[in-house]
Design a protein around this motif. Structure first.
Motif, short mmCIF file in Angstrom:
data_model
loop_
_atom_site.label_atom_id
_atom_site.label_comp_id
_atom_site.label_asym_id
_atom_site.label_seq_id
_atom_site.Cartn_x
_atom_site.Cartn_y
_atom_site.Cartn_z
N GLN A 1 32.59 44.50 45.10
CA GLN A 1 33.55 44.38 43.81
C GLN A 1 35.26 43.80 44.29
N SER A 2 35.71 44.15 45.50
CA SER A 2 36.89 43.12 45.37
C SER A 2 37.21 42.20 45.18
N PRO A 3 36.43 41.49 44.47
CA PRO A 3 37.18 39.64 43.76
C PRO A 3 36.93 40.22 42.12
N PHE A 4 35.96 41.01 41.53
CA PHE A 4 36.23 41.67 40.24
C PHE A 4 37.69 42.59 40.18
N PHE A 5 37.80 43.21 41.18
CA PHE A 5 39.02 44.11 41.05
C PHE A 5 40.57 43.26 40.91
N LEU A 6 40.72 41.98 42.11
CA LEU A 6 41.42 41.06 41.83
C LEU A 6 41.36 40.17 40.52
N ALA A 7 40.26 39.77 40.53
CA ALA A 7 40.45 38.81 38.78
C ALA A 7 40.52 39.50 37.73
N LEU A 8 40.17 41.36 37.28
CA LEU A 8 41.28 41.71 36.84
C LEU A 8 42.80 42.19 36.70
N TYR A 9 42.89 42.15 37.95
CA TYR A 9 44.44 41.90 38.35
C TYR A 9 44.72 41.44 37.71
N GLN A 10 44.24 40.12 37.76
CA GLN A 10 44.79 38.98 37.29
C GLN A 10 44.80 38.88 35.92
N VAL A 11 43.86 38.96 35.11
CA VAL A 11 43.46 38.74 34.06
C VAL A 11 44.55 39.67 33.28
N LEU A 12 44.83 40.48 33.41
CA LEU A 12 45.89 41.77 32.74
C LEU A 12 47.38 41.25 33.40
N ASN A 13 47.64 41.19 34.57
CA ASN A 13 48.96 40.57 34.66
C ASN A 13 48.89 38.77 33.82
N LYS A 14 48.17 38.53 32.87
CA LYS A 14 48.37 37.61 32.31
C LYS A 14 48.00 38.14 30.78
N ILE A 15 47.85 39.24 30.49
CA ILE A 15 47.76 39.53 29.23
C ILE A 15 49.34 40.14 28.75
N ALA A 16 49.74 40.79 30.34
CA ALA A 16 51.17 40.91 29.90
C ALA A 16 52.50 39.96 29.75
N ASN A 17 51.81 39.16 30.28
CA ASN A 17 52.81 37.74 30.59
C ASN A 17 52.84 37.63 29.21
N ASN A 18 51.75 37.38 27.81
CA ASN A 18 51.80 36.85 27.35
C ASN A 18 51.03 35.42 27.54
N GLN A 19 49.73 35.49 28.46
CA GLN A 19 49.28 33.91 28.51
C GLN A 19 47.70 33.96 28.14
N GLU A 20 47.37 32.97 27.69
CA GLU A 20 45.77 33.14 27.24
C GLU A 20 44.96 32.66 29.54
N VAL A 21 44.24 34.01 29.14
CA VAL A 21 43.12 34.20 30.14
C VAL A 21 41.93 33.71 29.54
N GLY A 22 40.82 33.23 30.57
CA GLY A 22 39.62 32.88 30.02
C GLY A 22 38.78 32.95 29.23
N VAL A 23 38.01 33.60 28.19
CA VAL A 23 37.85 33.69 26.82
C VAL A 23 38.68 33.96 26.24
N MET A 24 39.79 34.77 26.46
CA MET A 24 40.71 35.64 25.40
C MET A 24 41.85 35.05 25.03
#
Length: 366
Positions: free
Chosen positions: A110-133
């Motif tokens: 589960q750890s990789p998904f946790f880290l991935a979600l953590y980074q996705v939310l970080n990029k969202i907070a910094n107003n950066q596009e990430v993945g398919v978003m």
């Protein structure tokens, strides 16, 4: 890290976006409900996929509990030879089919998904596009809030950063503290349930001490690191803790560890329903134990004054007994010294005494 976790960023963001489209049919697409429930659904998908690993974890944990006495014996026998001790341990694992790492598989997976979600939310907070978003979805998720706290904010964020997202620092900190407490409490209760209900209490092993230590360590770890988690990650971790708690309750109820409290309770229920066939010898032994337990009287607790009175009474009884013993001894000595008690010392009649008495009774004629 972005290069390594890039595919995971895409997978996590794609799952979130798909659920966001679904929940947008019910809630406003920019609301915290739509994005928050998307994160919850991400957890459910991941945990369903990890069920086979969870089953392996349960089996590995039980195997570790079963071989703990043998492991302890090996440690005692080869305590001065670390290499031989390690070889015997590996041999024991191979013979019993036990893998110590199997108990950590769900967390590791589960750890990789946790880290991935953590980074996705970080990029969202910094107003950066990430993945398919794209930019529009990032802006929508960035402004979405749960009870007034944007999902990309943290407890340690500055007031300026929080205000830029249209929220107040007080709201963010109140929400994060409540979620951290709930996250730590759910972790503690999950571990406590495992220790009190699904562990063989008849075997005191180092494994039990380790689990007991983790019961207190994990909630502290969550509380310390939780202040640096975005609100969306706290939602993720709280959801996975609740899932683990419910999953564990189901396993404990349906398939408890033999010798544990949950196992005994399940056996009693099956016995009451007549679904449990037992050996007559075991039934008689259990009845004997229950009878002995019922007849056993627990000592009553006394106050300090009652204890002192009991001690004084015991001392008086001892003195009286001693005095009675001395009196009996003196009586025996006196009876030994009395003339009637001496053999051969009976009074002898003087010669003529009988005749004198007869003469007194029958005086001769002169």
């Amino acid at each position: 890290m972005d290069t390594i976790l890039g595919p995971l960023y895409t997978a996590v963001s794609w799952i979130i976006v798909q659920f966001h489209k679904l929940y947008s049919l019910v809630f406003d697409e920019d609301s915290g409900w739509a994005w928050g429930l998307s994160i919850v659904s991400l957890v459910i998908v991941i945990r369903i996929a990890l069920i086979p690993l969870f089953v392996k974890q349960i089996k590995a944990t039980r195997n570790m509990q079963a071989i703990q006495p043998k492991m302890k014996a090996i440690q005692e026998r080869y305590k001065n030879d670390r290499q031989r001790q390690s070889e015997e341990m590996m041999k024991l694992y191979k013979e019993t089919g036990t893998n110590p790492l199997s108990s950590c598989l769900p967390i590791l997976a589960q750890s990789p998904f946790f880290l991935a979600l953590y980074q996705v939310l970080n990029k969202i907070a910094n107003n950066q596009e990430v993945g398919v978003m794209g930019a529009d979805l990032v802006e929508s998720a960035r402004n979405a809030s749960i009870f007034g706290a944007p999902i990309a904010t943290r407890f340690m964020d500055s007031a300026e950063k929080v205000e830029a997202l249209g929220a107040s620092l007080t709201d963010v900190r109140v929400v994060t503290v409540i979620m951290i407490l709930m996250m730590s409490a759910s972790q503690f209760y999950t571990q406590r349930q495992l220790m009190t209900k699904n562990v063989d209490l008849t075997a005191k092993t180092p494994f039990m001490q380790q689990q007991k230590m983790l019961m207190y360590v994990f909630p502290i770890i969550f509380a310390v690191f939780g202040i640096n988690f975005p609100v969306g990650v706290l939602v993720y971790w709280l959801t996975t803790n609740v899932w683990t708690l419910g999953q564990q309750m189901y396993i404990i109820k349906r398939n408890p560890t033999p010798g544990s409290l949950a196992y005994k309770q399940r056996q009693e229920k099956l016995r009451a329903k007549g679904k449990l066939k037992e050996d007559p010898a075991e039934v008689e032994a259990r009845k004997a134990v229950e009878t002995a337990r019922a007849n056993r009287q627990q000592p009553k607790r006394m106050t300090k004054a009652q204890r002192q009175a009991a001690a004084a009474q015991a001392e008086a009884d001892a003195k009286a007994k001693k005095a009675a013993g001395q009196q009996t001894s003196l009586s025996k000595e006196a009876s030994k010294d009395s003339p009637s008690a001496r053999p051969g010392q009976q009074s002898k009649k003087k010669p003529g005494q009988r005749k004198g008495s007869q003469r007194s009774k029958h005086p001769s004629k002169k």
